[in-house]
Design an enzyme around this catalytic site. Structure first.
Site, PDB file in Angstrom:
ATOM      1  N   CYS A 135      -3.070   2.463   6.608  1.00 40.08           N
ATOM      2  CA  CYS A 135      -2.343   3.392   5.745  1.00 40.08           C
ATOM      3  C   CYS A 135      -2.448   4.820   6.258  1.00 40.08           C
ATOM      4  CB  CYS A 135      -2.806   3.287   4.297  1.00 40.08           C
ATOM      5  SG  CYS A 135      -4.495   3.796   3.960  1.00 40.08           S
ATOM      6  N   CYS A 136      -1.518   5.647   5.797  1.00 42.62           N
ATOM      7  CA  CYS A 136      -1.460   7.055   6.168  1.00 42.62           C
ATOM      8  C   CYS A 136      -1.227   7.179   7.676  1.00 42.62           C
ATOM      9  CB  CYS A 136      -2.729   7.764   5.695  1.00 42.62           C
ATOM     10  SG  CYS A 136      -2.629   9.564   5.697  1.00 42.62           S
ATOM     11  N   ILE A 137      -2.126   7.835   8.407  1.00 41.91           N
ATOM     12  CA  ILE A 137      -1.951   8.043   9.847  1.00 41.91           C
ATOM     13  C   ILE A 137      -2.424   6.845  10.667  1.00 41.91           C
ATOM     14  CG2 ILE A 137      -4.220   9.146  10.156  1.00 41.91           C
ATOM     15  CD1 ILE A 137      -0.903  10.149  11.930  1.00 41.91           C
TER      16      ILE A 137
END
Length: 224
Positions: A135-137
């Site tokens: 998730c995210c980066i």
């Protein structure tokens, strides 16, 4: 039997480690679904330490494993000891630590290198056809290692809601397919058994971030 899921952290704090809310959401949703989380982190120095009030680096030095232990309440293992054979899935929350401590994405973008230990773990789960949640980066790790994979970091057009959308363009240049999605949605690459969601790549209410991570966790467990 409860499914055993490795959660790999990158420190403690959004600007130089794992994003605390994302890591916590992963652990909460794994618990809610009856899975057993096993938390790991590499025993390495952080790239740098950021004062989270000022948003600026300090001369202090910290260790990724020691800092990650704060989130894991001390129940953590050195990433070097991870054995994929006893685990059902892998999840890596986001935060700049992924781009600074687990890889060099923060300074080199698509030309980055990934920590040898982290690369080894990701390739081991991929080779064993065990699901990986990012998730995210952290989907940039998959984009770098698995050409042709499908991931999402939210949207590919930069705006106030999506301030990090250029990440999607860099991932496309690595040969992966980026799928635009909303913050509560996930994308599942069934061929590579990757589950991704944007989390704090989006300027969204924190409960929407939490919901998106919950959907990621459920899809990872479904594939496990």
């Amino acid at each position: 039997m409860a499914k055993r899921v490795a959660v790999v952290l990158a420190g403690c704090g959004v600007f130089d480690g794992s994003e605390v809310h994302e890591a916590s959401a992963v652990l909460v949703h794994l618990s809610r679904e009856g899975a057993q989380a096993e938390v790991y982190a590499p025993n390495i120095p952080q790239m740098h330490v950021v004062d989270h009030v000022k948003g600026q680096p300090t001369p202090e030095q910290r260790n990724v494993l020691v800092e990650s232990a704060r989130i894991a309440r001390g129940n953590i293992k050195d990433l070097a000891k991870l054995d994929v054979k006893g685990l059902d899935a892998l999840i890596i929350p986001g935060g700049f630590g992924v781009a600074k401590n687990l890889s060099t994405w923060a300074t080199q973008g698509k030309n980055c290198s990934i920590s040898q230990e982290v690369e080894g773990v990701l390739r081991a789960f991929h080779a064993a056809h065990k699901p990986i949640g990012l998730c995210c980066i952290s989907p940039v790790l998959a984009a770098k290692l698995f050409p042709g994979c499908e991931v999402t970091v939210g949207h590919d057009t930069e705006c106030e809601q999506w301030p990090y959308a250029k990440t999607a363009e860099a991932m496309k240049e690595l040969g992966c397919r980026h799928v635009n999605s909303q913050v509560t949605e996930v994308h599942v690459d069934t061929r590579n058994r990757l589950v991704t969601t944007s989390a704090f790549m989006c300027n969204a209410p924190i409960h929407h971030i939490h919901d998106g991570i919950g959907n990621m966790v459920r899809e990872v467990l479904r594939l496990a």
